[in-house]
Design a protein around this motif. Sequence first.
Motif, PDB file in Angstrom:
ATOM      1  N   UNK A   1       0.838  -1.196   0.000  1.00  0.00           N
ATOM      2  CA  UNK A   1       0.000   0.000   0.000  1.00  0.00           C
ATOM      3  C   UNK A   1       0.871   1.244   0.000  1.00  0.00           C
ATOM      4  N   UNK A   2       0.522   2.201  -0.840  1.00  0.00           N
ATOM      5  CA  UNK A   2       1.224   3.472  -0.912  1.00  0.00           C
ATOM      6  C   UNK A   2       0.241   4.596  -0.583  1.00  0.00           C
ATOM      7  N   UNK A   3       0.596   5.407   0.407  1.00  0.00           N
ATOM      8  CA  UNK A   3      -0.232   6.540   0.814  1.00  0.00           C
ATOM      9  C   UNK A   3       0.389   7.811   0.242  1.00  0.00           C
ATOM     10  N   UNK A   4      -0.409   8.614  -0.446  1.00  0.00           N
ATOM     11  CA  UNK A   4       0.092   9.872  -1.007  1.00  0.00           C
ATOM     12  C   UNK A   4      -0.870  10.996  -0.662  1.00  0.00           C
ATOM     13  N   UNK A   5      -0.328  12.190  -0.596  1.00  0.00           N
ATOM     14  CA  UNK A   5      -1.182  13.377  -0.462  1.00  0.00           C
ATOM     15  C   UNK A   5      -0.541  14.526  -1.230  1.00  0.00           C
ATOM     16  N   UNK A   6      -1.349  15.532  -1.541  1.00  0.00           N
ATOM     17  CA  UNK A   6      -0.841  16.652  -2.320  1.00  0.00           C
ATOM     18  C   UNK A   6      -1.585  17.928  -1.987  1.00  0.00           C
ATOM     19  N   UNK A   7      -1.107  19.031  -2.584  1.00  0.00           N
ATOM     20  CA  UNK A   7      -1.754  20.323  -2.377  1.00  0.00           C
ATOM     21  C   UNK A   7      -3.076  20.416  -3.111  1.00  0.00           C
ATOM     22  N   UNK A   8      -3.448  19.380  -3.877  1.00  0.00           N
ATOM     23  CA  UNK A   8      -4.745  19.372  -4.558  1.00  0.00           C
ATOM     24  C   UNK A   8      -5.870  18.925  -3.634  1.00  0.00           C
ATOM     25  N   UNK A   9      -5.606  18.936  -2.319  1.00  0.00           N
ATOM     26  CA  UNK A   9      -6.632  18.642  -1.319  1.00  0.00           C
ATOM     27  C   UNK A   9      -7.104  17.192  -1.420  1.00  0.00           C
ATOM     28  N   UNK A  10      -6.149  16.293  -1.657  1.00  0.00           N
ATOM     29  CA  UNK A  10      -6.510  14.876  -1.835  1.00  0.00           C
ATOM     30  C   UNK A  10      -5.563  13.988  -1.036  1.00  0.00           C
ATOM     31  N   UNK A  11      -6.149  12.922  -0.456  1.00  0.00           N
ATOM     32  CA  UNK A  11      -5.390  11.835   0.165  1.00  0.00           C
ATOM     33  C   UNK A  11      -5.758  10.570  -0.588  1.00  0.00           C
ATOM     34  N   UNK A  12      -4.747   9.821  -1.036  1.00  0.00           N
ATOM     35  CA  UNK A  12      -5.027   8.627  -1.831  1.00  0.00           C
ATOM     36  C   UNK A  12      -4.209   7.449  -1.311  1.00  0.00           C
ATOM     37  N   UNK A  13      -4.819   6.277  -1.358  1.00  0.00           N
ATOM     38  CA  UNK A  13      -4.132   5.029  -1.008  1.00  0.00           C
ATOM     39  C   UNK A  13      -4.149   4.146  -2.250  1.00  0.00           C
ATOM     40  N   UNK A  14      -2.946   3.737  -2.681  1.00  0.00           N
ATOM     41  CA  UNK A  14      -2.779   2.914  -3.876  1.00  0.00           C
ATOM     42  C   UNK A  14      -2.376   1.511  -3.457  1.00  0.00           C
ATOM     43  N   UNK A  15      -2.904   0.509  -4.144  1.00  0.00           N
ATOM     44  CA  UNK A  15      -2.550  -0.874  -3.843  1.00  0.00           C
ATOM     45  C   UNK A  15      -1.842  -1.482  -5.055  1.00  0.00           C
ATOM     46  N   UNK A  16      -0.798  -2.235  -4.777  1.00  0.00           N
ATOM     47  CA  UNK A  16       0.012  -2.860  -5.828  1.00  0.00           C
ATOM     48  C   UNK A  16      -0.283  -4.363  -5.831  1.00  0.00           C
ATOM     49  N   UNK A  17      -1.334  -4.725  -6.570  1.00  0.00           N
ATOM     50  CA  UNK A  17      -1.748  -6.134  -6.592  1.00  0.00           C
ATOM     51  C   UNK A  17      -1.929  -6.660  -8.011  1.00  0.00           C
ATOM     52  N   UNK A  18      -1.500  -5.880  -8.981  1.00  0.00           N
ATOM     53  CA  UNK A  18      -1.688  -6.308 -10.369  1.00  0.00           C
ATOM     54  C   UNK A  18      -0.370  -6.483 -11.094  1.00  0.00           C
ATOM     55  N   UNK A  19      -0.440  -6.967 -12.310  1.00  0.00           N
ATOM     56  CA  UNK A  19       0.793  -7.133 -13.101  1.00  0.00           C
ATOM     57  C   UNK A  19       1.316  -5.778 -13.577  1.00  0.00           C
ATOM     58  N   UNK A  20       2.598  -5.737 -13.887  1.00  0.00           N
ATOM     59  CA  UNK A  20       3.199  -4.515 -14.422  1.00  0.00           C
ATOM     60  C   UNK A  20       3.838  -3.628 -13.377  1.00  0.00           C
ATOM     61  N   UNK A  21       3.585  -3.896 -12.100  1.00  0.00           N
ATOM     62  CA  UNK A  21       4.254  -3.126 -11.054  1.00  0.00           C
ATOM     63  C   UNK A  21       3.572  -1.813 -10.708  1.00  0.00           C
ATOM     64  N   UNK A  22       2.525  -1.446 -11.437  1.00  0.00           N
ATOM     65  CA  UNK A  22       1.837  -0.186 -11.159  1.00  0.00           C
ATOM     66  C   UNK A  22       0.791  -0.343 -10.067  1.00  0.00           C
ATOM     67  N   UNK A  23       0.392   0.774  -9.514  1.00  0.00           N
ATOM     68  CA  UNK A  23      -0.613   0.740  -8.452  1.00  0.00           C
ATOM     69  C   UNK A  23      -1.955   1.215  -8.967  1.00  0.00           C
ATOM     70  N   UNK A  24      -3.013   0.704  -8.347  1.00  0.00           N
ATOM     71  CA  UNK A  24      -4.358   1.184  -8.661  1.00  0.00           C
ATOM     72  C   UNK A  24      -4.926   1.844  -7.415  1.00  0.00           C
ATOM     73  N   UNK A  25      -5.834   2.790  -7.640  1.00  0.00           N
ATOM     74  CA  UNK A  25      -6.400   3.558  -6.537  1.00  0.00           C
ATOM     75  C   UNK A  25      -7.332   2.678  -5.713  1.00  0.00           C
ATOM     76  N   UNK A  26      -7.056   2.575  -4.426  1.00  0.00           N
ATOM     77  CA  UNK A  26      -7.862   1.751  -3.534  1.00  0.00           C
ATOM     78  C   UNK A  26      -8.882   2.595  -2.780  1.00  0.00           C
ATOM     79  N   UNK A  27      -8.421   3.677  -2.161  1.00  0.00           N
ATOM     80  CA  UNK A  27      -9.309   4.575  -1.409  1.00  0.00           C
ATOM     81  C   UNK A  27      -8.809   5.995  -1.570  1.00  0.00           C
ATOM     82  N   UNK A  28      -9.717   6.944  -1.444  1.00  0.00           N
ATOM     83  CA  UNK A  28      -9.283   8.339  -1.498  1.00  0.00           C
ATOM     84  C   UNK A  28     -10.264   9.218  -0.735  1.00  0.00           C
TER      85      UNK A  28
END
Length: 892
Positions: A288-315
């Motif tokens: 799980x990767x937690x990110x936040x930014x000045x765009x007023x958003x908190x996002x949690x990404x999960x890495x459970x698929x092929x290719x190594x990229x993350x998909x948005x789990x919760x925000x």
Amino acid sequence: MSREGGGSALFSGFRALGLYSSHLPHVLRYHARHREFYLLTAAGRSFHTYNVKKLGIVAVSNALLQDITCLAADRMLVFASYGNLLHAFARNKEVVHIYEGHKGEIHLLQPFGDHVISVDINNVLIVWDIQSEEEYLQLNFDKAVFAVSAIMHPSTYLNKILLGSEQGSLQLWNVKSNKLLYSFPGWGSGVTTLEQAPAVDVVAIGLVSGHIIVHNIKFDETLMKFQQDWGPITAISFRTDGHPVMAAGSPIGHIALWDLEENKLISQMRNAHSTAVAGMSFVQGEPLLVTNGADNAIKIWIFDGPGGGGRLLRCRMGHSAPPTKIRYHGQNGQQILSAGQDGTLQSFSTVHERFNKSLGHGSINKKKSKKKGLQYDTLALPPITTFATEIARQNDWDGIIACHQGYITCTTWNYQKTSMGAHKLKPKAFSKNKPLNIYATAVDITTCGNFAVIGLSTGHIDVYNMQSGIHRGHYGEEKAHEGAVRGVAVDGLNQLTITAGSEGLIKFWKFKTMDFIYSANLSSSPSAMLLHRDSGILGIASDDFGISILDIETRRIVRKFSGHHSQINDMAFSPDGRWLITASMDCTIKTWDLPSGCLIDCFLLDSAAISISMSPTGDFLASSHVDDLGIYLWSNRSLYSLVSLRPLPADYEPSVIMRPGTCPAQDVDITGDEETSDEMIVYSSPEQLEKQLVTLSSLSESRWKNLLSLDIIRKKNKPKEPPKVPKSAPFFIPTVPGLVPRYAAAKQENEQQSKVVNLGILAQKSDFYIQLEEAMSSNEYKSPLSILKEMGPSGIETELRGLAPEGGGSLDVMKSFLRLIGTMLNSKCDFELAQAYLALFLKLHLKIISSEPVLLEEIAKVSIQLEETWIHLQTLFNQSLCVLNYMKSALL
């Protein structure tokens, strides 16, 4: 009389909605007892605590005096700073320590065991003892040689910290011995971030040039080097769940993922945020990767698929650009629709964040937009400038219609599906060629939810069907107004359409036939218009900063207000239509009382309100402000406290009120001056309003209503058989003498006689009896009446029974009691008690009264008083019933 420096008497700041993250990186903490990770983000003057499992808000801290500029946390405390002050929070809530000593603004924080390290913009580093709040060590660096830009504590390095500089060099210090242990020359570019790798001695260093250096600080050896093309590195994090992956953030919102074994880029997460990635943290031992930014958003990404990229789990996200228009949606006052400069339409719940939802970004072609992605979407619509909403048919078709900035086409939106609607409404006359500088300026939806009325900058006004999107007609032969349409409104019964044009005319039209009825001239060009459908009152804001109130039934201007010194941005009516609330660019929000035509409330804000909306239930006023991402709720104090609605004087100068934080605020009593507090006296109702009126007592019915039914109650409660003592069996059973042996029948005992003894003259006198005797001479019957009021029904009967001579009383005391009843009837107080007491007295002693001339004389006087009172009451009843029947017949 002036209330100098007074705040708002009518509204008090409650809390802010839609604020989740600022430009500061988040903090990730692990709670050992809960066995759960928690996420902390700064939002204005407070910080929020979320659980990572569901991204639900757990706590909101108390607000600081200014916006938080730096945030950090250790195992026990949270550290937040603004200016040159550092605060320590306990339990994610209250401040327990304040550290004062910096001369400049603090911009770096690092918790360090029992200490915390802070660095200010003057390049002064201070090590604080957390508990004693004292300085343990202070280091001063030359800004030209070593300007501290990053700080980190290397894992397993006791008492040591690593500092990065804007010049690019690094220094390793022992803060206990105050020694510089080692200097790293750097890589020719400023250090932006330092991050500990999972391996000991290894540190990732982010540079302004976009390079990431993975360096072994024990041997001063670079292990690997990466470069991204999106500008400086804003954040770095390492996966710890068995995959050797490093993530790096960029100023344009992209995230790069690097394979540390093969030294190559494995994936890109483009447009993870619409602004710079402020903070990034992989959850320990989880993909799980937690990110936040000045765009007023908190996002949690999960890495459970092929290719190594993350998909948005919760925000959790609000507007990334300030809201332009807010309106309450529905009649329960629990949802606020908000259109922002970021092009999105969102719904914020006043109850809980989990009910928030985003209706998305406007687009000409939604399918193509999804393929291209938001960043490269050339089909995206400009921001919404104004919209109208109606819930009547929102389950069947779209219930929201919106105008876009500089765009002629209006879009529909579906609240139930939380998406853009099916129709794009555009006049046929402009469908062939692309018009220049022609755009929609005003919209309204009918109460039934079937029709939308749209006004254009050219003066055209068109009607569309909301279900099918079909054009149903237009007002005027060619166009409704010569100038731009500044407002449209349809009344509650779909009878009238009222329109306002920039040429200074208010026009009335028949809604169905679209025939022109009437026009009214205004002294100045209108800038906005708002209709309160229930009362038929129309508010018109003018370009000369004045406000006109028009009654659509009489078509006359009934009120005019002036007092704003700049453009009026928005207006709102209270649910009952008594107040008009206006917000202006002069940073004030004013409340006008329409019946009296006076200004009753005014408060000044540090930022002008762009849009305001009053809750349909009247409990909150919502506002959005210039260059602010939040929506602020102001509670209506008149619903829960005594508020003086006196007109404000002409020389009234409001003081600046701070906008509320994200935590519900305590209501503050602003009636500080003595003059106001003397007048605001709590009203207490007297015992009797007028002598002409009959007043009842405040006693419950159980004290007097059953006095005549006590005999029946006793009979019902009396047991059928008295309790019997079990008889002991005889040792020898008796037999009857004779030839045939027979047992003798048991003897029946005589019935028990009553044990109640009539004491007569020997009975002891009660307090009530004594008070009645004394009242014969003093003629004051308050004390015996108060004794009766405190008694129950059985006690009252006992007292009245004891007034007769056979019960130990006398004729004089009985006469005194009848005078007590007469006094009660004369005063017209406790009317139902007098009736109940007199009825019981007559029931108990009617034989004695009829045989004694003294009592007959007294009872005759009471009878006359009773008759007079009943005649008076009957007259009042008849009058009230007559008026009620007349009102009912008039309504029918």
